[in-house]
Design a protein around this motif. Structure first.
Motif, PDB file in Angstrom:
ATOM      1  N   GLY A 194     -15.023  23.915   1.527  1.00 38.94           N
ATOM      2  CA  GLY A 194     -15.954  22.819   1.258  1.00 38.94           C
ATOM      3  C   GLY A 194     -16.062  21.694   2.274  1.00 38.94           C
ATOM      4  N   GLU A 195     -16.031  22.028   3.542  1.00 32.68           N
ATOM      5  CA  GLU A 195     -16.121  20.963   4.554  1.00 32.68           C
ATOM      6  C   GLU A 195     -17.535  20.780   5.096  1.00 32.68           C
ATOM      7  OE1 GLU A 195     -13.017  21.764   7.431  1.00 32.68           O
ATOM      8  OE2 GLU A 195     -11.532  22.019   5.850  1.00 32.68           O
ATOM      9  N   GLY A 196     -18.492  21.475   4.483  1.00 36.04           N
ATOM     10  CA  GLY A 196     -19.893  21.267   4.872  1.00 36.04           C
ATOM     11  C   GLY A 196     -20.324  22.040   6.095  1.00 36.04           C
ATOM     12  N   LEU A 197     -19.635  23.129   6.395  1.00 36.02           N
ATOM     13  CA  LEU A 197     -20.048  23.935   7.554  1.00 36.02           C
ATOM     14  C   LEU A 197     -21.402  24.576   7.287  1.00 36.02           C
ATOM     15  CD1 LEU A 197     -19.481  25.312  10.272  1.00 36.02           C
ATOM     16  CD2 LEU A 197     -18.361  27.145   9.024  1.00 36.02           C
ATOM     17  N   ILE A 198     -21.570  25.061   6.053  1.00 35.47           N
ATOM     18  CA  ILE A 198     -22.782  25.810   5.766  1.00 35.47           C
ATOM     19  C   ILE A 198     -23.351  25.359   4.418  1.00 35.47           C
ATOM     20  CG2 ILE A 198     -21.430  27.781   4.859  1.00 35.47           C
ATOM     21  CD1 ILE A 198     -23.600  29.585   6.128  1.00 35.47           C
ATOM     22  N   THR A 199     -24.621  24.927   4.466  1.00 33.60           N
ATOM     23  CA  THR A 199     -25.311  24.497   3.241  1.00 33.60           C
ATOM     24  C   THR A 199     -26.554  25.376   3.095  1.00 33.60           C
ATOM     25  OG1 THR A 199     -26.841  22.953   4.294  1.00 33.60           O
ATOM     26  CG2 THR A 199     -24.625  22.117   3.798  1.00 33.60           C
ATOM     27  N   ASP A 200     -27.334  25.117   2.060  1.00 32.67           N
ATOM     28  CA  ASP A 200     -28.565  25.890   1.856  1.00 32.67           C
ATOM     29  C   ASP A 200     -29.551  25.683   3.007  1.00 32.67           C
ATOM     30  OD1 ASP A 200     -27.671  26.961  -0.444  1.00 32.67           O
ATOM     31  OD2 ASP A 200     -28.784  25.618  -1.773  1.00 32.67           O
ATOM     32  N   LYS A 201     -29.371  24.601   3.761  1.00 32.63           N
ATOM     33  CA  LYS A 201     -30.313  24.275   4.835  1.00 32.63           C
ATOM     34  C   LYS A 201     -29.698  24.473   6.224  1.00 32.63           C
ATOM     35  CE  LYS A 201     -34.356  22.959   3.169  1.00 32.63           C
ATOM     36  NZ  LYS A 201     -35.598  23.628   3.620  1.00 32.63           N
TER      37      LYS A 201
END
Lengths: 266, 266
Positions: A194-201
């Motif tokens: 959950g470190e924000g490497l990959i999001t829906d965008k």
């Protein structure tokens, strides 16, 4: 007799993907060994290659190359070629073989082949200078997922750099990791860490059969890519960093990326 | 008539450094444009290339490619090739040209060439996975020295990564930065910024004429390299990060690095 060990990279696809000078060198060799476990020649059988060069080809397995005994012994009295798909010398075992040859006083020549390291940026129109360290994703074994690839991509991203993500190959088991496996790998990693490497965008790019006639290049968001036909292995995934205007334009035009990635404020 | 724009990377040296498929494609083209300002084909004249392909070659300059007008116009009604040394599509102007072709509905094919991006690690036996971002050193103009290359190499080094350092080319002025210029650049930078990027014991590697018959590969300490014959441009400098045992062994065996770089505690 002539003693020599000639390392040849065959390029990415087809018998005609090698350089003219590599072909000429192979025609002059007394014996040709080939390994296809670090990569594979797209759309080509070993028999095609043998016919094209006009010589028999001895395919060797990982353990034989790691030991290196026959290849080195033969190269003491013959002109021996050691060929691989892609470029040569990019796997540790190739370097080891070359070191053994040098130790034995066997002359060495190296003929480079087209590598995914330059073909992948080329396909996408991404600047090669803006790639950070390359990452390899391993198959998940017994659900153990190492965090280091996630961390390395994250480090590149924080610095605005693109990451080329190579996918696991177990040629001897005929197992080739797909781009979809790799996207699932990243999504599972994100859920875990959950470190924000990959999001829906997060924009991702997939290159299938780079440099081959049936090359396929796609760019899009993770959930969309999972629904699409992305071609077949061998595939490479790229997680781009900050995009120069021209890179964004290229991804839209060459890979069908969503037009919204082109910033209006340029 | 056929409309097509074919991008071809010629590889690093010699007319025979291109792939067999690239050669076959060039033979089928109606017109061949070449630019040699982003890189140069080692040991080869344009006339050799024209003879080898059996076609006339139109050498174009930077401004003509940036404008792109003739190339795009011709490609609307002919099969036009745009060739460069090394790989194609690695310079922004190539990507721009391809975008223009796509916009005009001109079919595009790409034939990759051997690039310094894979040849340089190959020459040295360094693992390509362990290279960080690539850096280009510019000629010093009026003594202005930008700090960003120094910073980028430092960032790579802190993460244990190797840096491939490309050297400035001004082909139209026949100016090619040498590896010695580049070492002086780094030493001057160290004197100015003093962050410990380069000391008397920092290992550097120089690759001259990568992949050519007169390729020269040397590794050593900065002050020693400045006293040695390092070959001629085109050259590439590498500042290695942490070395795997096999990489250290390779640098000693392939590039004559000091044996003390092999750690006994492995």
């Amino acid at each position: 007799m002539t003693s020599e060990l000639v390392f040849v990279g065959l390029g990415l696809s087809g018998v005609d993907g090698m350089t003219v000078k590599a072909l000429n060198a192979l025609k002059e060799c007394d014996k040709i060994y080939a390994e296809f476990y670090t990569s594979n020649l797209i759309g080509t059988e070993v028999s095609d290659l043998a016919e094209f060069i006009g010589k028999e080809i001895h395919v060797v397995y990982r353990s034989e190359v790691e030991e290196g005994h026959d290849i080195i012994e033969d190269a003491k009295t013959m002109r021996v070629a050691f060929v691989t798909a892609g470029d040569t010398m990019l796997a540790t075992t190739h370097v080891d073989l070359r070191i053994q040859a040098v130790m034995e006083g066997i002359p060495v020549r190296v003929f480079n082949g087209i590598s995914i390291f330059s073909a992948c940026p080329t396909c996408l129109g991404l600047q090669p200078y803006k790639f950070g360290r390359t990452v390899t994703l391993p198959f998940l074994e017994r659900n153990y997922q190492p965090k280091s690839p996630y961390d390395h991509i994250m480090e590149n991203k924080k610095r605005g750099l693109h990451t080329m993500i190579l996918l696991d190959i177990r040629a001897e088991e005929l197992r080739y990791m797909t781009a979809k496996d790799a996207i699932e790998w990243l999504l599972a990693g994100e859920e875990k860490w959950g470190e924000g490497l990959i999001t829906d965008k997060t924009l991702l790019c997939v290159v299938s059969h780079a440099g081959a006639e049936d090359e396929k290049v796609v760019a899009g968001y993770p959930r969309d890519l999972l629904q699409m036909d992305l071609g077949a292995p061998l595939q490479t995934l790229v997680l781009p960093g900050e995009l120069h205007f021209m890179e964004a334009e290229a991804l839209v035009d060459f890979a069908g990326a969503p037009e919204e990635i082109i910033q209006d404020d340029e």
